[in-house]
Design a protein around this motif. Structure first.
Motif, short mmCIF file in Angstrom:
data_model
loop_
_atom_site.label_atom_id
_atom_site.label_comp_id
_atom_site.label_asym_id
_atom_site.label_seq_id
_atom_site.Cartn_x
_atom_site.Cartn_y
_atom_site.Cartn_z
N THR A 99 0.83 -1.22 0.00
CA THR A 99 0.00 0.00 0.00
C THR A 99 0.86 1.27 0.00
OG1 THR A 99 -0.22 -0.29 2.36
CG2 THR A 99 -2.12 -0.93 1.01
N GLU A 102 1.84 1.56 -4.35
CA GLU A 102 0.82 1.01 -5.26
C GLU A 102 0.97 1.46 -6.72
OE1 GLU A 102 -3.17 0.05 -2.77
OE2 GLU A 102 -2.69 2.14 -3.12
N ARG A 128 -7.18 0.33 -8.52
CA ARG A 128 -7.86 -0.69 -7.70
C ARG A 128 -9.22 -1.07 -8.31
NH1 ARG A 128 -6.47 -2.08 -2.51
NH2 ARG A 128 -4.52 -1.14 -1.90
#
Ligand code: HEM
Length: 502
Positions: A99, A102, A128
């Protein structure tokens, strides 16, 4: 004063200003106490790549070999970026602390409405959203539905090769025809007819995009190494005429499908149309998103598949024993079932070992990039990476490191006899990347690669010829790994009368 003296002085002054301003961040790594390679004005550390003396992969390998530390600072033009070598730190960056990393550094101009929506390029939160929508279309069940077409296309390839027996064949071009047909069919529902027509439209598009050229490699390198410039000067990664041709094909298929209410699960376009149907009220998933992802599939798959098959055949032509062992495995398996089936392909262990070894020696993408999106610290390794800093992962360096792959220049599929230990303690092998952002099409890619190799090896013997480059050199005008002279080989019918062919 003569006009030329004034002009020359002005040019000189501008050049000095650019040189000075390009060095303004050059004490970043020194201040952070991170070992770094001394940069030069304007290019930072990238000059070898832009003089086309080395490929990006080879340059990253040289950097990798130049340091004992787990990481090292360099400058991509004036920007500080970190090259990470330690497998343990890589595991944090790619998987455990994903995270914080990303996004890719790679950037497309925001003025390019199609390319900037491709999933490889998308930043969060868009990435995402796209990843969760697209993942199901690459499931095992969906690939199984595509299998019959891929096998049929492989049969076309062997028929094509039968006409070339005894002569020198540029095998990369043959593999490119095979991959073009599969991708045109699976991503655009188009019959590309690459084996029938040397100048088939889809094959021409692929050639246009992947034939190395000075302007193309400069545009693509800027997107990877100087993204600020891409937005500022609206640099296009892919020339607009390629995108326009793909757009026309894409919308004509959509129109046809809509007018005949034809629903198909056997190609990506059908699967994406279904997806759009389900996402009716999602404004972020419209026709231009579908087009972007179809182009993404075309660009991400066609070169990777054809290059991997071609490099495998190159290695097999250099090693009779490996070639014979592979052929024996494939033919024995075919004999049991009559013809090659989807499940069987997954069970061919030696074929898998051969392909894994090809992807070690020839990772099509020889480096990866990530952008730190949240400050990151690993006190046990003395690492602190600030938000915004780019990270490069020298895949080519890792894959040729004696520590992980002894005698790395040797093609040795037996390295992959036991895959359970790979990447156990840290990331050392990553032809498809790693972690949540790993290659979305790896199973589809491997399926095509394996069917392509199995069809050729079970029908022909492959040998080097006077034109085969030994050792193989890579083209510095290509960001992906590619041979500048293709891969000329000779194919002959099998010497022994094998009982079955695919
Ligand atoms: C031998 C074949 C292939 C190789 C070696 C390969 C390699 C890679 C690599 C290294 C990445 C970057 C992963 C990362 O950043 O961690 C990637 C991403 C990707 N690949 Fe592949 N690829 C192959 C085939 C394919 C095929 C056939 C498709 C599509 C049908 C595909 C679609 C993608 C997509 C969509 C991404 C972006 C994923 C994301 O950002 O979420 N690839 N590939």
């Amino acid at each position: 004063m003569a006009l030329w003296i004034i002009t020359l002085s002005l040019v000189l002054i501008i050049f000095i200003i650019i040189c000075i301003s390009s060095t303004r961040h050059f004490n970043y790594w020194k201040k952070k106490n991170v070992p770094y390679i001394k940069p030069i004005p304007i290019f930072g550390n990238l000059l070898p790549m832009f003089t086309f003396k080395q490929t990006a992969g080879e340059w990253f390998r040289e950097i990798y070999n130049s340091m004992d530390m787990g990481y090292l600072g360099i400058y991509a033009f004036d920007q500080p970026v970190l090259v990470v070598k330690s497998p343990k730190i890589l595991k944090h960056i790619l998987i455990k602390n994903f995270t914080n990393f990303e996004d890719h550094i790679l950037t497309m101009s925001k003025d390019d409405p199609v390319m900037s929506k491709m999933i490889f390029v998308q930043k969060n939160p868009d990435w995402r959203r796209s990843r969760s929508k697209l993942s199901p279309i690459f499931s095992n069940a969906k690939l199984k539905l595509m299998f019959p077409y891929i096998r049929e296309n492989a049969e076309q390839m062997t028929k094509y090769l039968e006409q070339k027996i005894g002569s020198i064949v540029e095998i990369k071009e043959v593999c490119a025809k095979y991959a073009t047909n599969v991708i045109a069919h699976c991503a655009f529902a188009v019959d590309a007819k690459s084996f029938e027509n040397e100048n088939a439209e889809f094959r021409q598009l692929g050639r246009k995009f992947f034939t190395p050229g000075l302007t193309a490699v400069i545009r693509q390198s800027l997107a990877f190494f100087l993204p600020v410039f891409v937005d500022l000067f609206k640099v296009r990664y892919v020339s607009p005429d390629i995108v326009d041709s793909l757009r026309k094909m894409f919308f004509s298929v959509i129109k046809e499908r809509e007018s005949t209410a034809c629903v198909k699960d056997t190609d990506f376009i059908g699967l994406m149309l279904k997806l759009r149907e389900n996402e009716k009220y999602d404004e972020d998933f419209n026709d231009s998103d579908l087009l972007a992802q179809s182009i993404q599939i075309f660009l991400a798959s066609f070169e990777t598949i054809s290059t991997t098959i071609a490099f495998t055949l190159y290695e097999l032509s250099n090693s009779r024993s490996i070639q014979d062992r592979l052929r024996k495995e494939i033919l024995e398996s075919v004999e049991q079932c009559g013809s090659l089936q989807y499940e069987q392909i997954q069970e061919l262990k030696y074929l898998d070992m051969v392909v894994c070894e090809t992807l070690r020696k020839y990772p099509v993408l020889p480096f990866l990039d990530r952008r730190c999106t949240e400050d990151f610290e690993l006190p046990e390794f003395g690492v602190k990476i600030e938000k915004g800093i780019g990270v490069y992962i020298p895949i080519f360096g890792l894959h040729y490191d004696e520590k992980y792959f002894p005698n790395p220049y040797k093609f040795d599929p037996d390295r992959f006899a036991d895959k359970s230990q790979i990447n156990e303690d840290g990331i050392t092998y990553l032809p498809f990347g790693a972690g949540p952002r790993t290659c979305l099409g790896n199973r589809f890619g491997l399926l095509n690669v394996k069917i392509g190799i199995a069809s050729i090896v079970s029908n022909f013997q492959i040998d080097t010829c006077s034109m085969t480059p030994i050792p193989l050199k890579f083209d510095p005008k290509c960001l992906t790994l590619s041979s500048p002279v293709g891969i000329p080989l000779v194919i002959t019918p099998l010497e022994i009368n094998y009982p079955t062919k695919i």
